[in-house]
Scaffold this motif. Structure first.
Motif, PDB file in Angstrom:
ATOM      1  N   PHE A 358      22.591 -11.496 -63.339  1.00 26.64           N
ATOM      2  CA  PHE A 358      22.723 -12.843 -62.776  1.00 26.64           C
ATOM      3  C   PHE A 358      23.093 -12.786 -61.296  1.00 26.64           C
ATOM      4  O   PHE A 358      22.549 -13.540 -60.475  1.00 26.64           O
ATOM      5  CB  PHE A 358      23.774 -13.632 -63.561  1.00 26.64           C
ATOM      6  N   ASP A 359      24.011 -11.882 -60.930  1.00 25.40           N
ATOM      7  CA  ASP A 359      24.414 -11.742 -59.529  1.00 25.40           C
ATOM      8  C   ASP A 359      23.235 -11.338 -58.647  1.00 25.40           C
ATOM      9  O   ASP A 359      23.047 -11.870 -57.552  1.00 25.40           O
ATOM     10  CB  ASP A 359      25.535 -10.702 -59.397  1.00 25.40           C
ATOM     11  N   SER A 360      22.430 -10.370 -59.107  1.00 24.95           N
ATOM     12  CA  SER A 360      21.281  -9.916 -58.321  1.00 24.95           C
ATOM     13  C   SER A 360      20.236 -11.014 -58.210  1.00 24.95           C
ATOM     14  O   SER A 360      19.589 -11.176 -57.172  1.00 24.95           O
ATOM     15  CB  SER A 360      20.665  -8.660 -58.945  1.00 24.95           C
ATOM     16  N   TYR A 361      20.077 -11.779 -59.271  1.00 27.01           N
ATOM     17  CA  TYR A 361      19.120 -12.885 -59.286  1.00 27.01           C
ATOM     18  C   TYR A 361      19.520 -13.938 -58.259  1.00 27.01           C
ATOM     19  O   TYR A 361      18.691 -14.422 -57.471  1.00 27.01           O
ATOM     20  CB  TYR A 361      19.095 -13.490 -60.687  1.00 27.01           C
ATOM     21  N   GLN A 362      20.806 -14.308 -58.265  1.00 20.86           N
ATOM     22  CA  GLN A 362      21.312 -15.293 -57.314  1.00 20.86           C
ATOM     23  C   GLN A 362      21.234 -14.778 -55.877  1.00 20.86           C
ATOM     24  O   GLN A 362      20.873 -15.519 -54.959  1.00 20.86           O
ATOM     25  CB  GLN A 362      22.765 -15.645 -57.667  1.00 20.86           C
ATOM     26  N   GLU A 363      21.545 -13.510 -55.680  1.00 23.17           N
ATOM     27  CA  GLU A 363      21.483 -12.915 -54.340  1.00 23.17           C
ATOM     28  C   GLU A 363      20.065 -12.969 -53.772  1.00 23.17           C
ATOM     29  O   GLU A 363      19.857 -13.262 -52.597  1.00 23.17           O
ATOM     30  CB  GLU A 363      21.963 -11.467 -54.398  1.00 23.17           C
ATOM     31  N   HIS A 364      19.087 -12.692 -54.631  1.00 24.82           N
ATOM     32  CA  HIS A 364      17.688 -12.691 -54.215  1.00 24.82           C
ATOM     33  C   HIS A 364      17.269 -14.071 -53.702  1.00 24.82           C
ATOM     34  O   HIS A 364      16.695 -14.203 -52.607  1.00 24.82           O
ATOM     35  CB  HIS A 364      16.816 -12.277 -55.392  1.00 24.82           C
ATOM     36  N   TYR A 365      17.564 -15.113 -54.469  1.00 26.23           N
ATOM     37  CA  TYR A 365      17.120 -16.458 -54.081  1.00 26.23           C
ATOM     38  C   TYR A 365      18.007 -17.062 -52.995  1.00 26.23           C
ATOM     39  O   TYR A 365      17.563 -17.923 -52.238  1.00 26.23           O
ATOM     40  CB  TYR A 365      17.041 -17.352 -55.316  1.00 26.23           C
ATOM     41  N   ARG A 366      19.243 -16.608 -52.907  1.00 28.15           N
ATOM     42  CA  ARG A 366      20.087 -17.052 -51.791  1.00 28.15           C
ATOM     43  C   ARG A 366      19.526 -16.543 -50.468  1.00 28.15           C
ATOM     44  O   ARG A 366      19.506 -17.267 -49.472  1.00 28.15           O
ATOM     45  CB  ARG A 366      21.524 -16.551 -51.984  1.00 28.15           C
ATOM     46  N   ALA A 367      19.041 -15.304 -50.467  1.00 22.26           N
ATOM     47  CA  ALA A 367      18.430 -14.746 -49.250  1.00 22.26           C
ATOM     48  C   ALA A 367      17.193 -15.535 -48.850  1.00 22.26           C
ATOM     49  O   ALA A 367      16.949 -15.779 -47.660  1.00 22.26           O
ATOM     50  CB  ALA A 367      18.071 -13.276 -49.478  1.00 22.26           C
ATOM     51  N   LEU A 368      16.400 -15.962 -49.837  1.00 19.09           N
ATOM     52  CA  LEU A 368      15.204 -16.748 -49.537  1.00 19.09           C
ATOM     53  C   LEU A 368      15.587 -18.104 -48.955  1.00 19.09           C
ATOM     54  O   LEU A 368      14.978 -18.569 -47.972  1.00 19.09           O
ATOM     55  CB  LEU A 368      14.379 -16.935 -50.810  1.00 19.09           C
ATOM     56  N   LEU A 369      16.614 -18.741 -49.519  1.00 19.41           N
ATOM     57  CA  LEU A 369      17.064 -20.032 -48.991  1.00 19.41           C
ATOM     58  C   LEU A 369      17.629 -19.884 -47.581  1.00 19.41           C
ATOM     59  O   LEU A 369      17.439 -20.763 -46.729  1.00 19.41           O
ATOM     60  CB  LEU A 369      18.116 -20.642 -49.917  1.00 19.41           C
ATOM     61  N   GLU A 370      18.319 -18.789 -47.314  1.00 19.26           N
ATOM     62  CA  GLU A 370      18.836 -18.541 -45.964  1.00 19.26           C
ATOM     63  C   GLU A 370      17.690 -18.412 -44.970  1.00 19.26           C
ATOM     64  O   GLU A 370      17.759 -18.934 -43.849  1.00 19.26           O
ATOM     65  CB  GLU A 370      19.692 -17.273 -45.958  1.00 19.26           C
ATOM     66  N   SER A 371      16.647 -17.717 -45.376  1.00 13.48           N
ATOM     67  CA  SER A 371      15.484 -17.564 -44.510  1.00 13.48           C
ATOM     68  C   SER A 371      14.828 -18.907 -44.244  1.00 13.48           C
ATOM     69  O   SER A 371      14.430 -19.212 -43.108  1.00 13.48           O
ATOM     70  CB  SER A 371      14.471 -16.617 -45.163  1.00 13.48           C
ATOM     71  N   MET A 372      14.731 -19.740 -45.263  1.00 16.05           N
ATOM     72  CA  MET A 372      14.121 -21.061 -45.092  1.00 16.05           C
ATOM     73  C   MET A 372      14.961 -21.928 -44.165  1.00 16.05           C
ATOM     74  O   MET A 372      14.424 -22.655 -43.325  1.00 16.05           O
ATOM     75  CB  MET A 372      13.971 -21.730 -46.461  1.00 16.05           C
ATOM     76  N   GLU A 373      16.267 -21.846 -44.312  1.00 16.79           N
ATOM     77  CA  GLU A 373      17.145 -22.653 -43.467  1.00 16.79           C
ATOM     78  C   GLU A 373      17.057 -22.231 -42.013  1.00 16.79           C
ATOM     79  O   GLU A 373      17.093 -23.065 -41.102  1.00 16.79           O
ATOM     80  CB  GLU A 373      18.582 -22.553 -43.972  1.00 16.79           C
ATOM     81  N   CYS A 374      16.917 -20.924 -41.770  1.00 12.36           N
ATOM     82  CA  CYS A 374      16.804 -20.419 -40.395  1.00 12.36           C
ATOM     83  C   CYS A 374      15.490 -20.834 -39.742  1.00 12.36           C
ATOM     84  O   CYS A 374      15.414 -20.970 -38.520  1.00 12.36           O
ATOM     85  CB  CYS A 374      16.907 -18.894 -40.381  1.00 12.36           C
ATOM     86  N   ASN A 375      14.449 -21.032 -40.541  1.00 17.57           N
ATOM     87  CA  ASN A 375      13.136 -21.354 -40.006  1.00 17.57           C
ATOM     88  C   ASN A 375      12.891 -22.854 -39.857  1.00 17.57           C
ATOM     89  O   ASN A 375      11.862 -23.252 -39.309  1.00 17.57           O
ATOM     90  CB  ASN A 375      12.041 -20.752 -40.893  1.00 17.57           C
ATOM     91  N   PHE A 376      13.810 -23.675 -40.355  1.00 20.71           N
ATOM     92  CA  PHE A 376      13.622 -25.117 -40.291  1.00 20.71           C
ATOM     93  C   PHE A 376      14.700 -25.773 -39.445  1.00 20.71           C
ATOM     94  O   PHE A 376      15.882 -25.519 -39.625  1.00 20.71           O
ATOM     95  CB  PHE A 376      13.650 -25.723 -41.704  1.00 20.71           C
ATOM     96  N   HIS A 377      14.266 -26.646 -38.547  1.00 21.13           N
ATOM     97  CA  HIS A 377      15.210 -27.443 -37.784  1.00 21.13           C
ATOM     98  C   HIS A 377      15.849 -28.465 -38.719  1.00 21.13           C
ATOM     99  O   HIS A 377      15.248 -28.876 -39.714  1.00 21.13           O
ATOM    100  CB  HIS A 377      14.482 -28.156 -36.632  1.00 21.13           C
TER     101      HIS A 377
END
Length: 448
Positions: A358-377
């Motif tokens: 569960f921790d690895s699963y959450q870490e994976h998608y948290r990284a994707l959300l961080e990337s999306m947040e950095c790319n969007f104003h």
């Protein structure tokens, strides 16, 4: 003051000075007068109230004694939801499903699709248990702009584009000049977006080879998409066959615009193996094979099961190994395997523990959300929410999570790489990949 509380709540990481007296808690719950005057206290203790409401045997989950205090303590919502997520993982690991459901209800009270990253991730993770109208509304509104969102997502985030570029470059660099047909066997064609760029690159390469007199006629590109049964994907679209027909027409039209001969077909894996063997026995050695497997990349609408990835790669490896053993000294390599893995499989430290998974699963998608947040104003928050609903929510959900956990336990012996020999990209392709990933300007790094 000391009390026994279930450590499965994950509260052991909070401030050690936070104390709760069990008798005081019960007195407080019985006295409704204090609820409005002490909101923070109510929120801190409501987890216990939820447990008692479900008539659970709390003594069965009592763990070590904790020192907690109630004075002047404010828990940040993101920190609180993080501890609740940890509690959920521990409860599921201990097979305390009723208690896990209690925690999920508490999480759903605290999260929304417009909060911080952890909050948004948990919203998408547990929203199948939400029956709120806004869940359906967000999904419906996001689906209305799927085509535009898909194109934007693919162009903005290099995950899928980089995997496609790397695979296509490896194929183009390995094709023998005397090959008459480039036959690409695709594990899951999906929208076919990978092959649009291949069509352009291959057409340009062939024209250059003709100009320099290296080849006399252009190669024919043949794409075979593996046809899987509807139950073979964890999450998928409603009409995959209709989508394939649309993709086929679009690719053929695109190839015609670039003067490239293209054949597109769909076939089950077993039938494909038989067909390839027949072709080989007929002596048609000018057909060069590339087995392409892109799996669990963020932009993909559906996700096949891991055992089908293993089956596909095993068939490809066995076929190429047999071809190599039968070729003469004058024959060149008979094919290549390209594999793009966007999953969390190798990050799981302990296959037997749900908490680690569960921790690895959450870490994976948290990284994707961080990337999306950095790319969007911030002004494009609505567009980001739509993309999260389309490309994160389906796979981060607890439904997909539990399906994946079941799969992990069934196929935990997955061997990374399958013993295949890696192929290094040329320096030119590596440089292009770094430009594509905006290395130095983004969160992404390219390594050979």
């Amino acid at each position: 003051m000391l009390t026994n509380l279930p450590s499965v709540l994950g509260l052991e990481d909070l401030d050690p000075n936070f104390n709760i007296d069990l008798e005081e808690m019960r007195d407080w719950l019985e006295n409704g007068d204090h609820r409005e005057s002490d909101d923070s206290y109510y929120h801190q203790l409501s987890i216990y109230q939820e447990v008692t409401d479900t008539s659970m045997d709390v003594t069965s989950i009592i763990q070590p004694i904790l020192n907690l205090t109630t004075q002047d303590m404010e828990i940040n919502n993101e920190l609180c939801t993080s501890h609740l997520a940890k509690a959920y993982g521990e409860a599921m690991a201990n097979e305390q499903r009723e208690f896990a459901e209690v925690i999920v209800r508490r999480i759903n009270e605290k999260v929304s699709p417009v909060g911080e990253i952890t909050e948004r991730l948990l919203y998408h993770s547990f929203r199948p248990l939400n029956k709120e109208a806004n869940d359906n509304y967000l999904k419906q509104e996001s689906c209305k702009v799927f085509d535009a969102a898909f194109e934007a997502f693919y162009r903005l985030f290099p995950n899928g584009m980089f995997a496609h570029f790397t695979a296509n470059s490896a194929i183009l660099e390995a094709i023998p000049h005397d090959a008459g047909v480039l036959h690409i066997v695709d594990f899951d064609m999906g929208e076919g977006i990978q092959w649009a760029s291949m069509i352009v690159a291959l057409a340009q390469q062939q024209k250059l080879l003709q100009q320099f007199g290296i080849i006399s006629q252009q190669i024919t590109l043949k794409l075979t998409s593996i046809k899987w049964k509807n139950g073979d994907c964890i999450y998928g679209q409603a009409h995959p066959h209709l989508r394939f027909e649309e993709t086929k027409k679009r690719l053929i039209c695109y190839a015609n615009c670039h003067d490239l001969k293209l054949k597109v077909e769909e076939m089950e894996l077993q039938d494909l193996v038989s067909e390839i063997k027949k072709t080989t026995r007929r002596g048609r050695r000018r057909e060069w094979l590339a087995f392409n497997c892109m799996w669990a990349l963020p932009h993909m609408r559906r996700r096949r099961r891991r055992r089908h990835v293993m089956e596909f790669l095993k068939v490809a490896k066995d076929f190429l190994a047999n071809s190599d053993s039968n070729k003469t000294s004058n024959d060149k390599n008979n094919g290549i395997i390209t594999f793009g893995d966007g999953d969390t499989w190798e990050k799981i430290e302990d296959y037997s523990c749900f908490g680690s998974f569960f921790d690895s699963y959450q870490e994976h998608y948290r990284a994707l959300l961080e990337s999306m947040e950095c790319n969007f104003h911030k002004r494009l928050a609505e567009a980001r929410i739509a993309m999260e609903c389309l490309f994160v929510a389906p796979f981060a959900s607890c439904v997909a999570l539990l399906e994946k956990w079941k799969e992990v336990k069934e196929v935990c012996e997955f061997e990374a790489g399958f013993g295949l020999k890696g192929v290094r990209l040329s320096s030119e392709s590596l440089m292009e990949a770094k430009v594509m990933a905006r290395e130095g300007e983004s969160l992404y790094t390219v390594r050979d």
